[in-house]
Design a protein around this motif. Sequence first.
Motif, short mmCIF file in Angstrom:
data_model
loop_
_atom_site.label_atom_id
_atom_site.label_comp_id
_atom_site.label_asym_id
_atom_site.label_seq_id
_atom_site.Cartn_x
_atom_site.Cartn_y
_atom_site.Cartn_z
N GLU A 239 0.38 10.47 -1.67
CA GLU A 239 0.92 11.45 -0.84
C GLU A 239 1.92 10.87 0.32
OE1 GLU A 239 -2.17 14.45 0.13
OE2 GLU A 239 -2.24 15.21 -1.76
N VAL A 240 1.99 9.84 0.53
CA VAL A 240 2.33 8.95 1.30
C VAL A 240 3.47 8.16 1.48
CG1 VAL A 240 0.36 9.21 3.55
CG2 VAL A 240 0.14 7.35 2.04
N ARG A 241 4.28 7.64 1.67
CA ARG A 241 5.31 6.95 1.55
C ARG A 241 4.88 6.12 2.24
NH1 ARG A 241 8.24 5.23 -1.83
NH2 ARG A 241 10.06 4.29 -1.73
N TYR A 242 4.56 4.46 1.62
CA TYR A 242 4.26 3.60 1.96
C TYR A 242 5.57 2.68 2.49
CZ TYR A 242 0.11 5.06 0.39
OH TYR A 242 -1.33 4.88 0.15
N HIS A 243 5.25 1.64 3.61
CA HIS A 243 6.55 0.52 4.45
C HIS A 243 5.91 -1.10 4.09
CE1 HIS A 243 7.72 4.53 6.53
NE2 HIS A 243 8.27 4.07 5.51
N PRO A 244 6.58 -1.68 3.79
CA PRO A 244 6.56 -3.08 3.28
C PRO A 244 5.33 -3.54 4.50
CG PRO A 244 8.84 -2.73 3.32
CD PRO A 244 8.31 -1.45 3.38
N GLU A 245 5.70 -3.24 5.49
CA GLU A 245 4.90 -4.06 6.70
C GLU A 245 3.13 -3.14 7.03
OE1 GLU A 245 4.73 -7.46 8.14
OE2 GLU A 245 6.33 -6.65 6.50
N ASP A 246 2.91 -2.23 6.41
CA ASP A 246 1.79 -1.19 6.29
C ASP A 246 1.11 -1.78 6.28
OD1 ASP A 246 3.67 0.70 7.03
OD2 ASP A 246 3.30 2.26 4.95
N TYR A 247 -1.04 -1.25 6.96
CA TYR A 247 -1.76 -1.96 6.98
C TYR A 247 -2.86 -0.90 5.82
CZ TYR A 247 -0.74 -5.37 10.61
OH TYR A 247 0.65 -6.57 10.97
N ARG B 101 4.33 -0.34 -5.78
CA ARG B 101 5.18 0.36 -6.89
C ARG B 101 6.29 1.15 -6.33
NH1 ARG B 101 6.28 5.29 -8.04
NH2 ARG B 101 4.87 6.36 -6.91
N GLN B 102 5.72 1.97 -4.72
CA GLN B 102 6.65 2.53 -4.12
C GLN B 102 8.33 1.94 -3.55
OE1 GLN B 102 5.00 4.83 -1.13
NE2 GLN B 102 3.77 6.02 -2.68
N GLN B 103 8.01 1.43 -3.27
CA GLN B 103 9.17 -0.10 -2.28
C GLN B 103 9.53 -1.51 -4.22
OE1 GLN B 103 7.51 -2.83 0.35
NE2 GLN B 103 5.39 -0.79 0.19
N GLY B 104 9.36 -0.34 -4.98
CA GLY B 104 10.14 -1.06 -6.32
C GLY B 104 9.48 -2.61 -7.21
N PHE B 105 7.64 -2.85 -6.43
CA PHE B 105 7.76 -4.12 -6.61
C PHE B 105 8.62 -5.47 -6.39
CE2 PHE B 105 5.33 -1.46 -10.09
CZ PHE B 105 4.48 -1.73 -9.58
N PRO B 106 9.07 -5.73 -4.88
CA PRO B 106 9.62 -6.68 -3.86
C PRO B 106 9.42 -7.59 -4.64
CG PRO B 106 8.70 -5.40 -2.28
CD PRO B 106 7.57 -4.53 -4.03
N GLY B 107 9.82 -8.56 -4.91
CA GLY B 107 9.73 -9.93 -5.02
C GLY B 107 8.88 -10.38 -6.20
N GLU B 108 8.57 -9.04 -7.51
CA GLU B 108 7.97 -9.32 -8.89
C GLU B 108 8.03 -10.84 -9.21
OE1 GLU B 108 7.05 -7.92 -13.04
OE2 GLU B 108 8.78 -6.73 -11.97
N TYR B 109 7.23 -11.85 -9.67
CA TYR B 109 7.33 -12.46 -10.51
C TYR B 109 6.86 -12.78 -11.58
CZ TYR B 109 6.08 -17.22 -12.55
OH TYR B 109 6.25 -18.22 -13.82
N ARG B 110 7.83 -12.57 -12.86
CA ARG B 110 7.35 -12.71 -14.24
C ARG B 110 7.27 -14.57 -14.51
NH1 ARG B 110 11.36 -8.22 -16.24
NH2 ARG B 110 12.00 -10.23 -16.61
#
Length: 166
Positions: A88-96, A146-155
């Motif tokens: 129910e929350v929107r996470y940001h990249p620097e969250d703890y 997931r909410q951030q679009g999986f930034p920096g994903e390595y495949r």
Amino acid sequence: MNVVLVEPEIPPNTGNIARLCAATRTRLHLIEPLGFRLDEPSLRRAGLDYWAHLQWQRWPDWTTFTRALPPDARLWFIEAGGPRLYTEVRYHPEDYLVFGRETAGLPRALLEGQPSAWLRLPMFHPRVRSLNLANCVAVVLFEALRQQGFPGEYRPADNPSAHPAV
């Protein structure tokens, strides 16, 4: 992202979380006292050889950790009984993402002092009081990513010479 373990007690859980954090390039914060030594074999075994790829920091206590946080830091306390679901929350990249001890969870005073930041994972059986700590961290961390679009994903397909490992 940042994962915070407050006084973790079980070495394989922390080792698994360290491996998860290394794989997702998430910084791991360990708040003392720890229920084990950092050179404990079961901790290292669970994290395999990924400790070299992990960004982590050990803190002597909660107060020292919080004093070092940036003024705009957002902390999410994940603990049973929270008023909001972790989805129910929107996470940001620097969250703890903050998790407590396996046997006692997070201190009640901390949770009640931050009710809007107290999140829970849904439970469905009244006699099962909690999930494994490493599983909880994985569920919440991957929702945040997931909410951030999986930034920096390595495949592995990005590097044909890489071999998949489980």
